[in-house]
Design a protein around this motif. Structure first.
Motif, PDB file in Angstrom:
ATOM      1  N   LEU A 182     -18.696   8.886   4.938  1.00  0.00           N
ATOM      2  CA  LEU A 182     -18.416   7.927   4.123  1.00  0.00           C
ATOM      3  C   LEU A 182     -18.071   6.635   4.824  1.00  0.00           C
ATOM      4  O   LEU A 182     -18.194   5.468   4.283  1.00  0.00           O
ATOM      5  CB  LEU A 182     -17.558   8.587   2.999  1.00  0.00           C
TER       6      LEU A 182
ATOM      7  N   LEU B 220     -11.492  10.032   2.583  1.00  0.00           N
ATOM      8  CA  LEU B 220     -11.695   8.529   2.889  1.00  0.00           C
ATOM      9  C   LEU B 220     -10.423   7.858   2.101  1.00  0.00           C
ATOM     10  O   LEU B 220      -9.909   6.921   2.772  1.00  0.00           O
ATOM     11  CB  LEU B 220     -12.899   8.198   2.038  1.00  0.00           C
TER      12      LEU B 220
ATOM     13  N   VAL C 263     -19.707   2.637  -0.646  1.00  0.00           N
ATOM     14  CA  VAL C 263     -19.603   4.193  -0.608  1.00  0.00           C
ATOM     15  C   VAL C 263     -19.648   4.973  -2.013  1.00  0.00           C
ATOM     16  O   VAL C 263     -20.806   6.043  -2.040  1.00  0.00           O
ATOM     17  CB  VAL C 263     -18.145   4.617  -0.214  1.00  0.00           C
TER      18      VAL C 263
ATOM     19  N   PHE D 271     -23.461   5.802  -2.637  1.00  0.00           N
ATOM     20  CA  PHE D 271     -23.622   7.073  -1.701  1.00  0.00           C
ATOM     21  C   PHE D 271     -23.084   8.389  -2.402  1.00  0.00           C
ATOM     22  O   PHE D 271     -24.035   9.438  -2.270  1.00  0.00           O
ATOM     23  CB  PHE D 271     -23.219   6.850  -0.338  1.00  0.00           C
ATOM     24  N   VAL D 272     -21.888   8.344  -2.749  1.00  0.00           N
ATOM     25  CA  VAL D 272     -21.487   9.651  -3.260  1.00  0.00           C
ATOM     26  C   VAL D 272     -22.255  10.104  -4.468  1.00  0.00           C
ATOM     27  O   VAL D 272     -22.340  11.309  -4.632  1.00  0.00           O
ATOM     28  CB  VAL D 272     -19.915   9.409  -3.648  1.00  0.00           C
TER      29      VAL D 272
ATOM     30  N   VAL E  30     -14.335  12.404  -0.545  1.00  0.00           N
ATOM     31  CA  VAL E  30     -13.634  11.049  -1.011  1.00  0.00           C
ATOM     32  C   VAL E  30     -12.233  11.050  -0.873  1.00  0.00           C
ATOM     33  O   VAL E  30     -11.760  10.030  -0.385  1.00  0.00           O
ATOM     34  CB  VAL E  30     -14.072  11.239  -2.650  1.00  0.00           C
TER      35      VAL E  30
ATOM     36  N   ARG F  81       0.737  -1.301   0.070  1.00  0.00           N
ATOM     37  CA  ARG F  81       0.054   0.016   0.021  1.00  0.00           C
ATOM     38  C   ARG F  81       0.922   1.322   0.021  1.00  0.00           C
ATOM     39  O   ARG F  81       0.600   2.437  -0.667  1.00  0.00           O
ATOM     40  CB  ARG F  81      -0.803  -0.041   1.331  1.00  0.00           C
ATOM     41  N   ASP F  82       1.840   1.251   0.882  1.00  0.00           N
ATOM     42  CA  ASP F  82       2.710   2.263   0.748  1.00  0.00           C
ATOM     43  C   ASP F  82       3.427   2.371  -0.533  1.00  0.00           C
ATOM     44  O   ASP F  82       3.892   3.619  -0.864  1.00  0.00           O
ATOM     45  CB  ASP F  82       3.626   2.159   2.027  1.00  0.00           C
TER      46      ASP F  82
ATOM     47  N   LEU G 239       1.154   4.489  -2.723  1.00  0.00           N
ATOM     48  CA  LEU G 239       0.982   5.854  -2.138  1.00  0.00           C
ATOM     49  C   LEU G 239       2.411   6.658  -2.550  1.00  0.00           C
ATOM     50  O   LEU G 239       1.970   7.754  -2.864  1.00  0.00           O
ATOM     51  CB  LEU G 239       1.097   5.602  -0.581  1.00  0.00           C
TER      52      LEU G 239
ATOM     53  N   MET H 238     -11.542  -3.289   1.277  1.00  0.00           N
ATOM     54  CA  MET H 238     -11.605  -1.796   0.564  1.00  0.00           C
ATOM     55  C   MET H 238     -12.574  -2.087  -0.553  1.00  0.00           C
ATOM     56  O   MET H 238     -13.294  -1.077  -0.930  1.00  0.00           O
ATOM     57  CB  MET H 238     -10.151  -1.611   0.265  1.00  0.00           C
TER      58      MET H 238
ATOM     59  N   ALA I 131      -7.786   5.395   4.291  1.00  0.00           N
ATOM     60  CA  ALA I 131      -7.694   4.290   3.746  1.00  0.00           C
ATOM     61  C   ALA I 131      -6.096   3.738   3.724  1.00  0.00           C
ATOM     62  O   ALA I 131      -5.483   2.904   3.878  1.00  0.00           O
ATOM     63  CB  ALA I 131      -8.203   3.799   2.489  1.00  0.00           C
ATOM     64  N   PHE I 132      -5.447   4.986   2.997  1.00  0.00           N
ATOM     65  CA  PHE I 132      -3.775   4.931   3.003  1.00  0.00           C
ATOM     66  C   PHE I 132      -3.057   5.321   4.217  1.00  0.00           C
ATOM     67  O   PHE I 132      -1.729   5.542   4.177  1.00  0.00           O
ATOM     68  CB  PHE I 132      -3.493   5.741   1.886  1.00  0.00           C
ATOM     69  N   ARG I 133      -3.735   5.582   5.360  1.00  0.00           N
ATOM     70  CA  ARG I 133      -3.192   6.020   6.726  1.00  0.00           C
ATOM     71  C   ARG I 133      -2.394   7.274   6.407  1.00  0.00           C
ATOM     72  O   ARG I 133      -1.348   7.343   7.078  1.00  0.00           O
ATOM     73  CB  ARG I 133      -2.366   4.757   7.528  1.00  0.00           C
TER      74      ARG I 133
END
Lengths: 174, 510
Positions: free
Chosen positions: B223, B428, A97, A100-101, B425, A2-3, A6, A90, B432-434
């Motif tokens: 959300l 959110l 979500v 909803f958005v 969004v 994940r990092d 990112l 996720m 999720a990615f802290r």
């Protein structure tokens, strides 16, 4: 993992910022240059992205090495943060979500830009959302949702239009 | 000259303030302010601005007294939804939710509201006392600020990121940079060139701060709740038997409140730095000085007290600058100066000589408004906290509708509302990615202040980097501020290295 994603995302963002500033007009001095600050931010973001990605890759590699060196150690426990089912969670979140958005965006457009008006669309949005999120599925709960929504949208309309004189589109209301 | 008038500062306004009508107006103002603050999207500025026309027919004392009530009420009221729903009612209460909301999650919403009310009251009273006692001194220091000092102050504010960044300083810094970037959106004030507006007229004046804050914190939280499994029952039922904090808790919090009040007053006195920055700086200071920094962010009353005491104390500081220099300490006092002008009064050093009774009345009104805030806050905290006990399928739609209408009301444009959703969004995804969210908002507040003052210093030195650096180095005030910033930035790393304190001081909500 994940990092790493990112880090790459930050690098892309930094690049995009720098690229966007390329057609800014040239300035007579450093102080008058509108691109000075954004470019510095873009460069900083890119650098941080690289650092985050590299740190994460290094951490993974050393973890793998440790795991192969000590095969039966507390390998399962060493995982920090969400485990393998995080990706699964996720995608489930996205499934809940996203509608909803989308509903909220449609509501905002209908309330302020279509001819329906604020109060009416707020009433419809609240009713639909309350029924959708409610665990109960019966006529009584539908009726109470509609009644509550009606009261709330009327109260909001009155507060904003008459007490605060915010120009909220009346739409089909008189 | 100012000191000479200070002697009568405590008595001259007594007859003006302590009459039934003025007291009633302050009470009404405070109550209205609390309601304004508690509505996400409606800020203290907006409440005061909307009520200015109502005060036309009043005397100047009554007008300013009522507006002060709204100002203080809104500063306090914003903490309520922040604690109960992690939805800051006003940007100034952003940091209140970091510890306040986890308390609510544990069922201690009532206790958190009690701490918030008491700290707001004590901070506000502290601010009023400073206004009366130290007004001339603080104002003269803040008045000598040039662009170099402003830049240094903004940089000092950004170092708070190292305390609120959580597990990863890198991710915190990246979040701060994104905030700085959002701050550059709009017309560049130096060259007049529109940056990152992509042809959108709504973006020319910049990304609307309130829309960003409500999106990243409030909408993102909604959300997350929608995204969580089963639409079951409401969150934990709230314990509401005792709202008034116990003596032992107050005793534990006393230094937190004193420290944060002092910080709030000082930040408030600096022109341009308002309650939001006061809250952020005090929270950062508290994580730094806490005996249990690892617990901050998990629902510590200290965090709530630090932010709430400081943003109410800030009002006293902001009004100090407003009254003694005629410069607004924050955006609300800018409106207050306007309101005074409407009544034919010019704020500034001369006011102390010409109309000491008005200055005295303003100081007393601030005290009275704080007393009403305490009364209303404690009386209504139980009612407020019951909001959280509403079932989720009602609470979520209602809160999103409130956020939408509040954001729309700011500028009467739906663009800001869409932007709020988009930032929801983003919030959110960040969770999720802290990636911590608070640094983003900090960057957004301080970015423009930092950029404009850096470029002003550059302009003064004909764009010469070396000369600019020298102008920073030759200002003793700058050097002191830079030294504090460096110390703050290095402290966590040093402590990590010496192993004295754990690195994690702030945990973003899971």
């Amino acid at each position: 993992m994940r990092d790493t994603i990112l880090g790459i995302a930050f690098v892309i963002m930094g690049l995009l910022i720098v690229v966007t500033t390329h057609d800014y007009p040239p300035a007579a001095s450093l102080a008058a240059d509108p691109a000075l600050f954004p470019r510095a931010i873009g460069a900083g973001l890119g650098a941080l992205g690289v650092l985050i990605a590299v740190t994460s890759l290094r951490a993974r590699r050393s973890e793998e090495r440790n795991r192969s060196a000590v095969p039966d150690a507390t390998a399962e426990q060493s995982e920090v943060g969400p485990g393998p089912d995080a990706a699964d969670g996720m995608s489930q979140t996205i499934w809940r979500v996203a509608p909803f958005v989308a509903a909220a965006a449609v509501y905002v457009w209908v309330a302020f830009s279509s001819g329906l008006g604020y109060a009416t669309s707020t009433f419809l949005f609240l009713t639909v959302l309350m029924i959708w999120l409610s665990p109960k599925r019966n006529i009584a709960s539908y009726v109470s949702s509609a009644a509550l929504s009606g009261a709330i949208s009327a109260a909001l309309y009155v507060t904003f239009v008459f007490a605060l004189s915010v120009p909220i589109p009346p739409g089909i209301l008189p | 000259m100012v000191f000479a008038a200070a002697g009568s500062l405590y008595t001259d306004g007594l007859s003006l303030v302590f009459n039934p009508l003025t007291i009633l107006l302050i009470a009404a103002g405070t109550l209205l302010g609390i309601m304004f603050g508690a509505m996400p999207g409606l800020t203290a500025n907006m409440g005061v601005a909307l009520l200015v026309p109502v005060t036309y027919s009043m005397s100047v004392t009554q007008a300013i007294a009522m507006l002060i009530g709204i100002y203080l009420g809104a500063l306090y009221g914003g903490g309520i939804p922040s604690i109960l729903m992690n939805l800051p009612g006003t940007p100034a209460d952003m940091m209140t939710g970091i510890d306040g909301y986890p308390m609510t999650k544990r069922g201690e919403g009532g206790k958190a509201l009690g701490v918030s009310t008491t700290s707001s009251f004590l901070g506000g009273i502290g601010g009023a006392l400073v206004l009366a006692v130290m007004a001339p001194m603080i104002a003269s220091v803040a008045g000598s600020f040039r662009s170099q000092e402003y830049f240094a102050i903004a940089l000092l504010g950004l170092t708070v990121i190292s305390y609120i960044a959580g597990k990863s300083l890198l991710r915190g810094l990246a979040s701060g940079l994104i905030g700085l970037f959002i701050g550059t959106i709009g017309i560049d004030l130096v060259s007049g060139y529109p940056r990152f507006t992509f042809g959108q007229a709504d973006l020319l004046s910049g990304a609307e701060f309130v829309a960003v804050v409500i999106g990243v914190f409030g909408v993102a939280e909604l959300l997350e709740q929608v995204g969580k499994a089963r639409h079951g029952k409401a969150v934990i039922p709230q314990k509401l038997d005792r709202v008034l904090p116990s003596w032992s808790l107050l005793n534990r919090l006393k230094w937190v409140i004193v420290r944060s009040s002092v910080t709030g007053v000082v930040v408030g006195a600096v022109p341009g730095a308002g309650a939001t920055i006061a809250g952020v700086v005090s929270y950062g200071q508290q994580t730094r000085l806490s005996k249990h920094p690892e617990r901050m962010g998990t629902g510590e009353p200290e965090g709530v007290a630090a932010c709430e005491a400081s943003n109410n104390a800030c009002a006293g500081g902001a009004m100090t600058t407003m009254l003694s220099l005629g410069i607004p300490g924050d955006s609300v006092t800018a409106i207050l100066i306007g309101a005074l002008t409407l009544h034919g009064v010019t704020a500034g050093p001369l006011l102390f000589e010409e109309d000491p009774s008005l200055v005295s009345a303003i100081f007393l009104s601030l005290v009275v408004a704080n007393v009403f805030l305490l009364i209303f806050g404690l009386a209504a905290a139980k009612r407020f906290a019951q909001v959280v006990n509403l079932p989720r399928h009602i609470l979520i739609p209602v809160v999103i509708v409130l956020a939408v209408v509040g954001t729309y009301a700011l500028r009467a444009t739906s663009f800001n509302v869409f932007m709020m959703l988009a930032f929801g969004v983003l919030g959110l995804v960040m969770a999720a990615f802290r990636v911590p969210k608070a640094p983003l908002v900090l960057g957004l507040i301080l970015g423009p202040l930092m950029e404009i003052n850096l470029r002003r210093s550059l302009t003064l030195n004909d764009g010469d980097l070396g000369a600019t650096a020298l102008s920073f180095a030759s200002s003793p005030l700058c050097l002191v501020i830079f030294a504090i910033a460096l110390l703050l930035l290095a402290a966590p790393a040093l402590q990590r290295a010496t192993g004295r304190r754990p690195a994690v001081v702030y945990k973003e909500e899971e």
